[in-house]
Design a protein around this motif. Sequence first.
Motif, PDB file in Angstrom:
ATOM      1  N   PHE A  62      -6.657  13.809  11.781  1.00 26.15           N
ATOM      2  CA  PHE A  62      -7.635  14.722  11.195  1.00 26.15           C
ATOM      3  C   PHE A  62      -9.008  14.354  11.749  1.00 26.15           C
ATOM      4  O   PHE A  62      -9.343  13.169  11.836  1.00 26.15           O
ATOM      5  CB  PHE A  62      -7.675  14.607   9.669  1.00 26.15           C
ATOM      6  CG  PHE A  62      -6.362  14.885   8.991  1.00 26.15           C
ATOM      7  CD1 PHE A  62      -6.025  16.173   8.610  1.00 26.15           C
ATOM      8  CD2 PHE A  62      -5.473  13.849   8.734  1.00 26.15           C
ATOM      9  CE1 PHE A  62      -4.813  16.423   7.976  1.00 26.15           C
ATOM     10  CE2 PHE A  62      -4.268  14.094   8.103  1.00 26.15           C
ATOM     11  CZ  PHE A  62      -3.935  15.388   7.728  1.00 26.15           C
ATOM     12  N   THR A  63      -9.780  15.347  12.127  1.00 20.21           N
ATOM     13  CA  THR A  63     -11.163  15.080  12.520  1.00 20.21           C
ATOM     14  C   THR A  63     -12.064  15.276  11.302  1.00 20.21           C
ATOM     15  O   THR A  63     -11.738  16.031  10.378  1.00 20.21           O
ATOM     16  CB  THR A  63     -11.613  16.006  13.653  1.00 20.21           C
ATOM     17  OG1 THR A  63     -11.486  17.366  13.237  1.00 20.21           O
ATOM     18  CG2 THR A  63     -10.790  15.763  14.911  1.00 20.21           C
ATOM     19  N   TYR A  64     -13.167  14.578  11.295  1.00 19.67           N
ATOM     20  CA  TYR A  64     -14.117  14.733  10.194  1.00 19.67           C
ATOM     21  C   TYR A  64     -15.531  14.536  10.715  1.00 19.67           C
ATOM     22  O   TYR A  64     -15.743  14.027  11.820  1.00 19.67           O
ATOM     23  CB  TYR A  64     -13.811  13.750   9.055  1.00 19.67           C
ATOM     24  CG  TYR A  64     -14.175  12.308   9.323  1.00 19.67           C
ATOM     25  CD1 TYR A  64     -15.350  11.759   8.823  1.00 19.67           C
ATOM     26  CD2 TYR A  64     -13.331  11.477  10.069  1.00 19.67           C
ATOM     27  CE1 TYR A  64     -15.682  10.427   9.055  1.00 19.67           C
ATOM     28  CE2 TYR A  64     -13.652  10.157  10.292  1.00 19.67           C
ATOM     29  CZ  TYR A  64     -14.833   9.637   9.786  1.00 19.67           C
ATOM     30  OH  TYR A  64     -15.156   8.324  10.026  1.00 19.67           O
TER      31      TYR A  64
ATOM     32  N   THR B 202      -5.072  17.070   0.737  1.00 18.75           N
ATOM     33  CA  THR B 202      -3.787  17.568   0.242  1.00 18.75           C
ATOM     34  C   THR B 202      -2.678  16.548   0.496  1.00 18.75           C
ATOM     35  O   THR B 202      -1.842  16.272  -0.380  1.00 18.75           O
ATOM     36  CB  THR B 202      -3.433  18.903   0.909  1.00 18.75           C
ATOM     37  OG1 THR B 202      -4.440  19.871   0.592  1.00 18.75           O
ATOM     38  CG2 THR B 202      -2.075  19.405   0.444  1.00 18.75           C
ATOM     39  N   LEU B 203      -2.671  15.989   1.699  1.00 22.88           N
ATOM     40  CA  LEU B 203      -1.677  14.969   2.040  1.00 22.88           C
ATOM     41  C   LEU B 203      -1.830  13.742   1.149  1.00 22.88           C
ATOM     42  O   LEU B 203      -0.844  13.219   0.612  1.00 22.88           O
ATOM     43  CB  LEU B 203      -1.827  14.573   3.511  1.00 22.88           C
ATOM     44  CG  LEU B 203      -0.953  13.409   4.005  1.00 22.88           C
ATOM     45  CD1 LEU B 203       0.528  13.751   3.874  1.00 22.88           C
ATOM     46  CD2 LEU B 203      -1.315  13.057   5.453  1.00 22.88           C
ATOM     47  N   LEU B 204      -3.056  13.278   0.966  1.00 19.26           N
ATOM     48  CA  LEU B 204      -3.312  12.123   0.114  1.00 19.26           C
ATOM     49  C   LEU B 204      -2.850  12.394  -1.315  1.00 19.26           C
ATOM     50  O   LEU B 204      -2.182  11.556  -1.935  1.00 19.26           O
ATOM     51  CB  LEU B 204      -4.807  11.783   0.127  1.00 19.26           C
ATOM     52  CG  LEU B 204      -5.270  10.681  -0.820  1.00 19.26           C
ATOM     53  CD1 LEU B 204      -4.659   9.335  -0.433  1.00 19.26           C
ATOM     54  CD2 LEU B 204      -6.795  10.586  -0.842  1.00 19.26           C
ATOM     55  N   GLY B 205      -3.176  13.572  -1.844  1.00 18.25           N
ATOM     56  CA  GLY B 205      -2.795  13.899  -3.212  1.00 18.25           C
ATOM     57  C   GLY B 205      -1.295  13.943  -3.394  1.00 18.25           C
ATOM     58  O   GLY B 205      -0.776  13.513  -4.433  1.00 18.25           O
ATOM     59  N   ARG B 206      -0.594  14.438  -2.385  1.00 25.24           N
ATOM     60  CA  ARG B 206       0.858  14.509  -2.469  1.00 25.24           C
ATOM     61  C   ARG B 206       1.465  13.113  -2.555  1.00 25.24           C
ATOM     62  O   ARG B 206       2.391  12.871  -3.350  1.00 25.24           O
ATOM     63  CB  ARG B 206       1.404  15.250  -1.244  1.00 25.24           C
ATOM     64  CG  ARG B 206       2.880  15.546  -1.323  1.00 25.24           C
ATOM     65  CD  ARG B 206       3.284  16.653  -0.377  1.00 25.24           C
ATOM     66  NE  ARG B 206       2.993  16.322   1.009  1.00 25.24           N
ATOM     67  CZ  ARG B 206       2.150  17.011   1.787  1.00 25.24           C
ATOM     68  NH1 ARG B 206       1.490  18.053   1.291  1.00 25.24           N
ATOM     69  NH2 ARG B 206       1.972  16.669   3.040  1.00 25.24           N
ATOM     70  N   VAL B 207       0.928  12.178  -1.774  1.00 24.43           N
ATOM     71  CA  VAL B 207       1.451  10.813  -1.785  1.00 24.43           C
ATOM     72  C   VAL B 207       1.099  10.111  -3.093  1.00 24.43           C
ATOM     73  O   VAL B 207       1.941   9.431  -3.700  1.00 24.43           O
ATOM     74  CB  VAL B 207       0.922  10.015  -0.582  1.00 24.43           C
ATOM     75  CG1 VAL B 207       1.330   8.547  -0.683  1.00 24.43           C
ATOM     76  CG2 VAL B 207       1.433  10.608   0.724  1.00 24.43           C
ATOM     77  N   LEU B 208      -0.133  10.277  -3.556  1.00 24.55           N
ATOM     78  CA  LEU B 208      -0.557   9.582  -4.775  1.00 24.55           C
ATOM     79  C   LEU B 208       0.139  10.113  -6.022  1.00 24.55           C
ATOM     80  O   LEU B 208       0.178   9.429  -7.046  1.00 24.55           O
ATOM     81  CB  LEU B 208      -2.077   9.687  -4.942  1.00 24.55           C
ATOM     82  CG  LEU B 208      -2.934   8.972  -3.878  1.00 24.55           C
ATOM     83  CD1 LEU B 208      -4.398   9.031  -4.265  1.00 24.55           C
ATOM     84  CD2 LEU B 208      -2.494   7.522  -3.694  1.00 24.55           C
ATOM     85  N   SER B 209       0.657  11.326  -5.949  1.00 28.07           N
ATOM     86  CA  SER B 209       1.338  11.889  -7.113  1.00 28.07           C
ATOM     87  C   SER B 209       2.777  11.390  -7.246  1.00 28.07           C
ATOM     88  O   SER B 209       3.416  11.578  -8.286  1.00 28.07           O
ATOM     89  CB  SER B 209       1.362  13.427  -7.018  1.00 28.07           C
ATOM     90  OG  SER B 209       2.153  13.855  -5.908  1.00 28.07           O
TER      91      SER B 209
ATOM     92  N   ARG C 157       0.822  -1.196   0.000  1.00 31.85           N
ATOM     93  CA  ARG C 157       0.000   0.000   0.000  1.00 31.85           C
ATOM     94  C   ARG C 157       0.861   1.252   0.000  1.00 31.85           C
ATOM     95  O   ARG C 157       1.966   1.245   0.567  1.00 31.85           O
ATOM     96  CB  ARG C 157      -0.971  -0.005   1.173  1.00 31.85           C
ATOM     97  CG  ARG C 157      -0.430   0.200   2.589  1.00 31.85           C
ATOM     98  CD  ARG C 157       0.221  -1.037   3.211  1.00 31.85           C
ATOM     99  NE  ARG C 157      -0.560  -2.248   3.216  1.00 31.85           N
ATOM    100  CZ  ARG C 157      -1.303  -2.641   4.248  1.00 31.85           C
ATOM    101  NH1 ARG C 157      -1.374  -1.910   5.340  1.00 31.85           N
ATOM    102  NH2 ARG C 157      -1.940  -3.791   4.206  1.00 31.85           N
ATOM    103  N   GLN C 158       0.345   2.316  -0.617  1.00 39.22           N
ATOM    104  CA  GLN C 158       1.052   3.593  -0.657  1.00 39.22           C
ATOM    105  C   GLN C 158       0.539   4.554   0.416  1.00 39.22           C
ATOM    106  O   GLN C 158       1.222   5.518   0.765  1.00 39.22           O
ATOM    107  CB  GLN C 158       0.897   4.260  -2.040  1.00 39.22           C
ATOM    108  CG  GLN C 158       1.830   3.702  -3.093  1.00 39.22           C
ATOM    109  CD  GLN C 158       1.600   2.224  -3.363  1.00 39.22           C
ATOM    110  OE1 GLN C 158       0.494   1.801  -3.646  1.00 39.22           O
ATOM    111  NE2 GLN C 158       2.650   1.437  -3.252  1.00 39.22           N
ATOM    112  N   PHE C 159      -0.671   4.316   0.892  1.00 39.24           N
ATOM    113  CA  PHE C 159      -1.271   5.239   1.862  1.00 39.24           C
ATOM    114  C   PHE C 159      -2.168   4.451   2.803  1.00 39.24           C
ATOM    115  O   PHE C 159      -3.030   3.698   2.368  1.00 39.24           O
ATOM    116  CB  PHE C 159      -2.090   6.300   1.127  1.00 39.24           C
ATOM    117  CG  PHE C 159      -2.380   7.535   1.941  1.00 39.24           C
ATOM    118  CD1 PHE C 159      -1.498   8.599   1.952  1.00 39.24           C
ATOM    119  CD2 PHE C 159      -3.543   7.641   2.682  1.00 39.24           C
ATOM    120  CE1 PHE C 159      -1.771   9.754   2.694  1.00 39.24           C
ATOM    121  CE2 PHE C 159      -3.829   8.776   3.427  1.00 39.24           C
ATOM    122  CZ  PHE C 159      -2.928   9.840   3.429  1.00 39.24           C
TER     123      PHE C 159
END
Length: 342
Positions: free
Chosen positions: A216-218, A330-337, A160-162
């Motif tokens: 992160f809270t959601y 933003t964090l997810l996008g940075r890792v997936l890129s 897994r990447q994330f």
Amino acid sequence: MARNKSALQAFVEQRWYHRPGLLGLLAPLEALFIAASRRRRQKKQSVEFDVPVVVVGNISVGGTGKTPVVKALVAHLRALGRNPGVVSRGYGRATTGVLMVENASTARQVGDEPLEIRRSCDVPTVVGEDRVAAVEFLLARAACDVVISDDGLQHYRLGRQFEIAVVDGSKGLGNGHCLPVGPLREPPHRLAEVDAVLISGAKSAISFVPAAATVFTYAVKPAKLVNVRSGEVRPVDWVAGFEKFTAIAGIGNPEKFFSTLTDLLPPEYPAFARRQFADHHQFTEADFRDLDRDTALLMTEKDSVKCVKFARDNWWYLAVDAVLDTRFYTLLGRVLSQPISD
């Protein structure tokens, strides 16, 4: 209609979310459980894929609200132009092996949560006990450029990447102990190792969450009322228009659903009947035999996928959306890129 917990189960769960008490006598078994978990993680050689894999899991038993998070990720990735697919174990299904989830599938064939995801998101979805085999099956049959694994945080053979760990803020991590003394599958320090910890509904700090964890809270917000039989959609405030209704829940934390309905109603609304079933209960028409046909029934979307074939005209489910932090995306996008390393 309701399925009550055994006295032993109720006692164990009470201790899990308070001081261990007598369960503390099982500390040697907890130590063995932790050691076995550590060995399993160290020995597994992960299998990597040509597309990134995002794991949405938890470290505690019971429901933590992963499904709304998975659905939110699917919507977000699609908005970015990605083509996500989903794999899941398919908990509670009567079948084995790897199967593609179709709109015409039943919960007994593929599990209730994967069926909910497939129907709600119209996303390629595969179930399989072996998550690696499930991803291989998915990628061979669908043009996916990112895979979301619903659960599987402890399925270490799956590269897994994330990693995302979901925590129910109303229950937290219980007494902080692993099975059987507490409700955890892995020690709390595991949360410092994942890429993101998502906590829902927390009214205060969650005990035992490591300071080093990226938290992160959601929020999980009611989105709409949907007729189980016809698919008709109504706004959530329409619930106050029912003269009376009965609410049912066969999920890990039914009180959360009941509380959500209460919050949607005006203070003067009379108390509604509540009926609780075991998580993943396979509903049949017999479960509703004693329900007044003139009384509306409200349920979760997860429960509704098991009731479509025998639903009455006045049965509705409450659809909810997970609203995630933009900083998380933003964090997810940075890792997936980033390119996938060999």
